[in-house]
Design a protein around this motif. Structure first.
Motif, PDB file in Angstrom:
ATOM      1  N   SER A  33       0.821  -1.212   0.000  1.00 56.80           N
ATOM      2  CA  SER A  33       0.000   0.000   0.000  1.00 56.80           C
ATOM      3  C   SER A  33       0.857   1.266   0.000  1.00 56.80           C
ATOM      4  N   PHE A  92      -4.328  -0.038  -1.927  1.00 54.40           N
ATOM      5  CA  PHE A  92      -4.628   0.021  -0.499  1.00 54.40           C
ATOM      6  C   PHE A  92      -4.662  -1.405   0.026  1.00 54.40           C
ATOM      7  N   GLY A 135      -2.063   3.208   4.906  1.00 52.73           N
ATOM      8  CA  GLY A 135      -2.545   2.601   3.667  1.00 52.73           C
ATOM      9  C   GLY A 135      -3.474   1.429   3.868  1.00 52.73           C
ATOM     10  N   VAL A 178      -6.916   0.148   4.823  1.00 54.91           N
ATOM     11  CA  VAL A 178      -8.224   0.805   4.857  1.00 54.91           C
ATOM     12  C   VAL A 178      -9.333  -0.091   5.394  1.00 54.91           C
ATOM     13  N   SER A 224      -5.526   8.316  -2.200  1.00 51.75           N
ATOM     14  CA  SER A 224      -5.139   7.965  -0.833  1.00 51.75           C
ATOM     15  C   SER A 224      -6.341   7.982   0.073  1.00 51.75           C
TER      16      SER A 224
END
Length: 278
Positions: free
Chosen positions: A69, A76, A105, A107, A276
């Motif tokens: 990531s 991600f 990174g 999520v 991002s």
């Protein structure tokens, strides 16, 4: 013919709106280095799959996904220990998963849940680990990504008992219309993989038809579950474009409309903005 079956499917025409592959396994697709990852995501972007979430199933995979990531702004990660690997899920593993789950990174916490198809881990070990991952998702404030195979009732029961996080995604949703309605009513998000394109998946077809915009995603689960008509070949994130088109046909909607719904739902659930996380 054997060699032909192992070839990747052709890259489809670019979608009219970019989407997110909500669940893939870039390492299992063969990616090792940052260059490998970039090459795969470049292929995906040619088909309109502009961002991907690479998902872990064991500790080494979680560490790799978190690293990946940071290699490409279109990638991600989600980290957890897969339910089939929870037999030996001890304190050291929990500490490392929690550490990785806090990375910028990363999520989502996933894939976690229950798998009663394979017999690799006892049901009680799976349920204990699932409860722990639910709590972790709430503590780090990230979505919970669920693996549910032949365990619908227990998954829904445990979510109810523990109190679900704000955002819950049923990866590779495998229930029928009845289970879908219960998930939708609870506010959960259903992520449809290549299985929804299979001709005999009538229950999934009905689930896809009734799921409102804002509560469905598209994914590949690559390298597995390649969409029809390429079953038997390897899968990659760009194949999410085939699934998006099939979802549009099932729902009687335009491809652009479904692609936009997939994109905006992924951005909301996983808190993505541009390249991002928000």
């Amino acid at each position: 013919m054997g060699d032909e079956k192992r070839e990747l499917p052709p890259i489809p025409d670019r979608l009219p709106a970019s989407v997110v592959d909500a669940h893939t396994h870039l390492d299992a697709c063969g990616a090792v280095t940052a260059a490998d990852v970039t090459a795969m995501v470049d292929r995906a972007e040619r088909a309109g799959v502009a961002r991907v979430i690479t998902v872990a199933d064991d500790l080494a995979s979680a560490q790799w996904a978190a690293d990946a990531s940071t290699w490409d702004t279109r990638v991600f990660a989600a980290v957890a220990i897969h339910p089939t690997r929870t037999k030996d899920f001890g304190d050291s593993e929990r500490s490392e998963v929690e550490h990785l789950a806090k990375a910028a990174g990363v999520v989502a916490v996933g894939e976690t849940g229950l798998d009663y198809y394979w017999g690799y881990s006892p049901h009680d070990a799976q349920q204990d680990a699932f409860r722990w991952h639910i709590d972790l998702a709430k503590r780090v404030g990230k979505p919970l990504m669920i693996h549910d195979r032949e365990a619908h009732e227990d998954v829904l029961r445990i979510l109810d008992e523990e109190g679900a996080p704000d955002d819950v995604v049923f990866h590779c949703f495998s229930g029928d219309e009845h289970i879908a309605r219960r998930c939708i009513d609870a506010g959960y998000v259903l992520s449809f993989a290549g299985t929804v394109t299979f001709k005999n998946a009538r229950g999934l077809h009905e689930a896809a038809r009734i799921c409102p915009a804002g509560q469905y995603l598209a994914e590949t689960d690559a390298p597995f579950l390649t969409p029809h008509p390429f079953r038997g070949r390897p899968n990659e994130p760009y194949c999410a474009a085939y699934t998006v088109r099939h979802l549009a046909a099932l729902r009687g909607e335009g491809v652009h409309e479904v692609a936009e719904a997939v994109r905006t739902t992924a951005e909301r659930v996983f808190r993505l903005t541009g390249g991002s996380p928000a």
